[in-house]
Write a protein that holds these residues in place. Structure first.
Motif, mmCIF file in Angstrom:
data_model
loop_
_atom_site.group_PDB
_atom_site.id
_atom_site.type_symbol
_atom_site.label_atom_id
_atom_site.label_comp_id
_atom_site.label_asym_id
_atom_site.label_seq_id
_atom_site.Cartn_x
_atom_site.Cartn_y
_atom_site.Cartn_z
ATOM 1 N N UNK A 119 -4.052 -5.842 -3.258
ATOM 2 C CA UNK A 119 -5.342 -5.919 -2.563
ATOM 3 C C UNK A 119 -5.374 -5.001 -1.334
ATOM 4 N N UNK A 120 -4.245 -4.892 -0.623
ATOM 5 C CA UNK A 120 -4.238 -4.124 0.623
ATOM 6 C C UNK A 120 -3.540 -2.765 0.485
ATOM 7 N N UNK A 121 -3.238 -2.381 -0.759
ATOM 8 C CA UNK A 121 -2.676 -1.049 -0.997
ATOM 9 C C UNK A 121 -1.312 -0.853 -0.376
ATOM 10 N N UNK A 122 -0.504 -1.914 -0.344
ATOM 11 C CA UNK A 122 0.845 -1.802 0.213
ATOM 12 C C UNK A 122 1.855 -1.708 -0.937
ATOM 13 N N UNK A 123 2.978 -1.069 -0.654
ATOM 14 C CA UNK A 123 3.949 -0.770 -1.708
ATOM 15 C C UNK A 123 5.191 -1.643 -1.570
ATOM 16 N N UNK A 124 5.435 -2.544 -2.547
ATOM 17 C CA UNK A 124 6.673 -3.325 -2.491
ATOM 18 C C UNK A 124 7.855 -2.462 -2.918
ATOM 19 N N UNK A 125 8.950 -2.563 -2.184
ATOM 20 C CA UNK A 125 10.171 -1.821 -2.537
ATOM 21 C C UNK A 125 11.332 -2.805 -2.632
ATOM 22 N N UNK A 126 12.264 -2.577 -3.551
ATOM 23 C CA UNK A 126 13.379 -3.517 -3.659
ATOM 24 C C UNK A 126 14.226 -3.561 -2.395
ATOM 25 N N UNK A 127 14.586 -4.769 -1.987
ATOM 26 C CA UNK A 127 15.540 -4.939 -0.883
ATOM 27 C C UNK A 127 16.937 -4.996 -1.503
#
Ligand SMILES: Cc1cc2nc3c(=O)[nH]c(=O)nc-3n(C[C@H](O)[C@H](O)[C@H](O)COP(=O)(O)O)c2cc1C
Length: 185
Positions: free
Chosen positions: A98-106
């Protein structure tokens, strides 16, 4: 002339640090984000952080089930997004999308890092003894990621009611920190 303020305004004066996003991933695999202004450093080593995550937050379920999260630190360019993330529920919404943020693996937790944030702190719950009384989770920071290439580095601090101050100048008074040399870089 000193003016009197209601005692409940204490948080506006002692605001506890930059606003952060709490990233979680529930056992169902769904990632979520919430906004958090109430947090505090508790200890240097191991690094402990106190975080208030209340029953009004959908994120609390994932935090209590997985006992891990990422504290993602946004800069001023994300201010509107940060407020909007704190005004909707991940129960019915994928906030990354929804907010155009990118999840990246921790590396040490399943909760995702937020690519667009300046810093990401991977954390584990190490003490939930204060949750029932204060919604206070004691987190131990496991790993920290900083986006060294990011130009915008000004953090934002919540003064209440959606008003923020923005980091400005840096004062380096390190030479006066004679009692604390052993803790300095
Ligand atoms: C500026 C701001 C600061 C907030 N600080 C906190 C906080 O410190 N602790 C908390 O439990 N909720 C805080 N919230 C509320 C949560 O972000 C909000 O309940 C959010 O909708 C939770 O998302 P979720 O239901 O998807 O977990 C804050 C909201 C805003 C806008």
């Amino acid at each position: 002339m000193m003016e009197r303020l209601p005692a409940e305004s204490a948080y506006r004066i002692l605001e506890s640090g930059p606003i952060v996003l709490v990233s979680t991933r529930g056992p169902d695999g769904r990632a979520n984000l919430m906004t958090m202004g109430f947090h505090m450093m508790i200890q240097h080593d191991p690094p402990l952080v106190g975080a208030i995550v209340g029953p009004w937050d959908h994120s609390r379920r994932a935090l209590s089930q997985t006992r891990e999260c990422v504290l993602a630190v946004p800069t001023v360019d994300l201010a509107e997004t940060v407020v909007d993330i704190g005004n909707c529920s991940g129960a019915s919404l994928d906030k990354f999308e929804r907010f155009g943020l990118t999840p990246m693996p921790a590396q040490t937790v399943d909760a995702p890092l937020v690519r667009e944030c300046l810093a990401n702190l991977e954390c584990r719950v190490v003490d939930d003894g204060f949750v029932r009384r204060y919604d206070l989770w004691v987190l131990e920071v496991q790993r920290i990621w900083i986006d060294a290439a990011r130009e915008e580095r000004r953090l934002i601090h919540h003064q209440g009611d959606g008003r923020f101050s923005v980091d400005g100048e840096t004062l380096d008074l390190g030479e006066r920190m004679v009692k604390w040399r052993h803790l300095m870089d």
